[in-house]
Design a protein around this motif. Structure first.
Motif, PDB file in Angstrom:
ATOM      1  N   ARG A  25       5.136  22.426  28.251  1.00  0.00           N
ATOM      2  CA  ARG A  25       4.151  21.189  27.446  1.00  0.00           C
ATOM      3  C   ARG A  25       4.659  20.130  28.032  1.00  0.00           C
ATOM      4  N   GLU A  70       2.996  19.712  31.559  1.00  0.00           N
ATOM      5  CA  GLU A  70       1.861  19.030  31.755  1.00  0.00           C
ATOM      6  C   GLU A  70       1.837  17.968  31.675  1.00  0.00           C
ATOM      7  N   GLU A  71       2.283  17.091  30.535  1.00  0.00           N
ATOM      8  CA  GLU A  71       3.148  16.360  29.679  1.00  0.00           C
ATOM      9  C   GLU A  71       3.075  14.449  31.069  1.00  0.00           C
ATOM     10  N   MET A 118       0.349  14.875  33.517  1.00  0.00           N
ATOM     11  CA  MET A 118      -0.954  15.376  33.533  1.00  0.00           C
ATOM     12  C   MET A 118      -2.584  15.759  33.762  1.00  0.00           C
ATOM     13  N   THR A 119      -1.652  17.242  33.938  1.00  0.00           N
ATOM     14  CA  THR A 119      -2.502  18.638  34.354  1.00  0.00           C
ATOM     15  C   THR A 119      -2.786  19.094  33.031  1.00  0.00           C
ATOM     16  N   ARG A 120      -3.503  20.380  33.387  1.00  0.00           N
ATOM     17  CA  ARG A 120      -3.426  21.318  32.873  1.00  0.00           C
ATOM     18  C   ARG A 120      -3.316  22.918  33.141  1.00  0.00           C
ATOM     19  N   LEU A 121      -2.090  23.674  32.686  1.00  0.00           N
ATOM     20  CA  LEU A 121      -1.904  24.656  33.263  1.00  0.00           C
ATOM     21  C   LEU A 121      -3.029  26.109  32.774  1.00  0.00           C
TER      22      LEU A 121
END
Lengths: 299, 149
Positions: free
Chosen positions: A226, A229-230, A233-236
């Motif tokens: 988390r 990602e924060e 600024m991406t999503r794994l």
């Protein structure tokens, strides 16, 4: 002639000193010559020593001739001085090489001194016995220093307190243990205070909230994911393990709802009444004592 | 408004002329809100044009009631066109979508594995894709028709 006598008086003590040194050198040569004769010809050290002895003897003989020539007022220009210089340079080079071979030369000389047979086993034992440490050399004679230098001031040794690595680690461990003790005490007191009923509102952290609402708190791995990602600024992408864990958690969460008490179990029984039982696969027969145990349970 | 919007980690990126922030939505007992509704709320909050706001990465947490995502608020439409990746522009409809199919690309890929050298480059260039000039022209036409507030 008077001039000659003065020269003689001046040079004679020097000549006598030189002759004494020459004698000493010749004696050492004799000792080494004995060693070289007894050892095998293949031994490189013996060959070296022979060469050294020959050059030393040659040089000494030439030196002696030169001195006699000088005393007898011979024409020194006729005397071959270049040869003397060559021999001296050779000897200097040989002595430089001797430093590397000193150990093996000492070994040979000791071997000769003991005068023991050339059996391999005995030789090994003798070598080990001969290589003993001399404790006398370690001990410094302070009395001699005082006699030699009476005016020297006493200089105390430089001592400074130093911490070793083991001491540092010990300190760290002690600090950690102290911290743990204080933490345990604090947790005890906190638990006692929590048990007491007060009007003060309870502090709920994020983990407590997650536990309340979803039945489980975030793992460390999930927290790391988390945060990453924060920050970026991406999503794994979700892995198969994560999906499997979510499914299992969902099943558990659905079972522990407040709505179902025992109706769930009864409903399941009713639903599964007419279903066939799963047969055991072939080859999974019980053996020996396990048969008896299973039979008892079935009864 | 059926959900609450909370923003965290607001960062002013002057190099890319935009504001970057992470978004948290609270919607108890309701499904996840759509991207368009979130864009509207953010534009109202930050006093920006809706067309300059980009929202992506919306993901609901386990159990529902809460979603997290990311948002970018550009200063102007030109900067958005310049710095945004093409797949997001395609989602908005600025650039039309690709014609090529998934199967077609897989066939090309299998051919590429068997070839080497100049033939390989020929096969690679013959695939159906939007070329740079085509995309540039599409962007220009969009900007011509764009009227700012």
């Amino acid at each position: 002639m008077s001039g000659g006598l003065t020269y003689f008086k001046e040079d004679f003590p020097v000549y006598s000193d030189l002759i004494s040194t020459i004698n000493d050198q010749l004696q050492s040569i004799d000792n080494l010559h004995v060693i070289t004769c007894t050892t095998e010809n293949k031994n490189n050290i013996a060959q070296y020593l022979r060469a050294k002895n020959a050059t030393m003897a040659k040089y000494l003989i030439h030196l002696n001739m030169y001195l006699l020539h000088k005393l007898n007022y011979g024409n020194l220009e006729e005397f071959p001085v270049d040869q003397l210089i060559e021999d001296k340079i050779l000897i200097q080079k040989i002595i430089q090489a001797q430093k590397k071979l000193q150990y093996s030369i000492d070994k040979l000389s000791k071997y000769q001194e003991t005068q023991i047979n050339e059996d391999d086993q005995v030789v090994d034992q003798v070598e080990k016995l001969t290589l003993k440490p001399r404790i006398e050399n370690l001990h410094k004679d302070e009395t001699n220093d005082k006699i030699n230098n009476p005016n020297q001031k006493y200089v105390p040794p430089k001592l400074a307190a130093t911490l070793s690595k083991s001491d540092l680690n010990k300190q760290k461990q002690e600090r950690r243990e102290e911290l743990r003790k204080t933490q345990r005490k604090a947790n005890l007191i906190k638990s006692i205070l929590d048990e007491q009923e007060t009007d003060k509102p309870k502090e709920m952290t994020e983990r407590d909230l997650q536990q309340l609402y979803y039945g489980r708190a975030e793992d460390e791995k999930q927290m790391e994911k988390r945060k990453y990602e924060e920050d970026h600024m991406t999503r794994l992408p979700t892995t198969r393990d994560e999906k499997r864990r979510e499914r299992i958690a969902e099943r558990k969460a659905n079972v522990t709802r407040l709505d179902d008490f025992q109706e769930f179990e009864t409903i399941n029984k009713v639903l599964n009444k007419g279903t066939k039982k799963i047969k055991k696969p072939q080859g999974s027969k019980l053996k020996g004592s396990m048969k008896k145990i299973v039979k008892r349970k079935r009864r | 408004m059926t959900f609450i919007v909370k923003t965290r980690k607001v960062l002013l990126n002057k190099l890319l002329n935009r504001r970057q922030l992470s978004v948290e939505l609270l919607h108890p007992n309701k499904p996840t809100p759509s991207q368009e509704s979130v864009v509207k709320e953010l534009a109202q909050k930050y006093k920006a044009d809706e067309r300059n706001v980009v929202v992506y990465g919306l993901r609901t947490t386990f159990g529902g009631n809460r979603t997290t995502g990311f948002a970018l608020i550009y200063d102007t439409q030109q900067y958005l066109m310049k710095f945004e990746p093409k797949f997001r522009l395609r989602r908005r409809g600025i650039i039309p979508k690709r014609d090529g199919s998934r199967k077609g690309w897989k066939e090309v890929k299998s051919k590429l594995k068997k070839t080497r050298g100049a033939e390989k480059t020929k096969i690679y260039m013959s695939r159906k894709t939007d070329k740079r000039e085509v995309i540039r022209v599409q962007k220009e036409t969009y900007l011509k028709g764009f009227v700012g507030k």
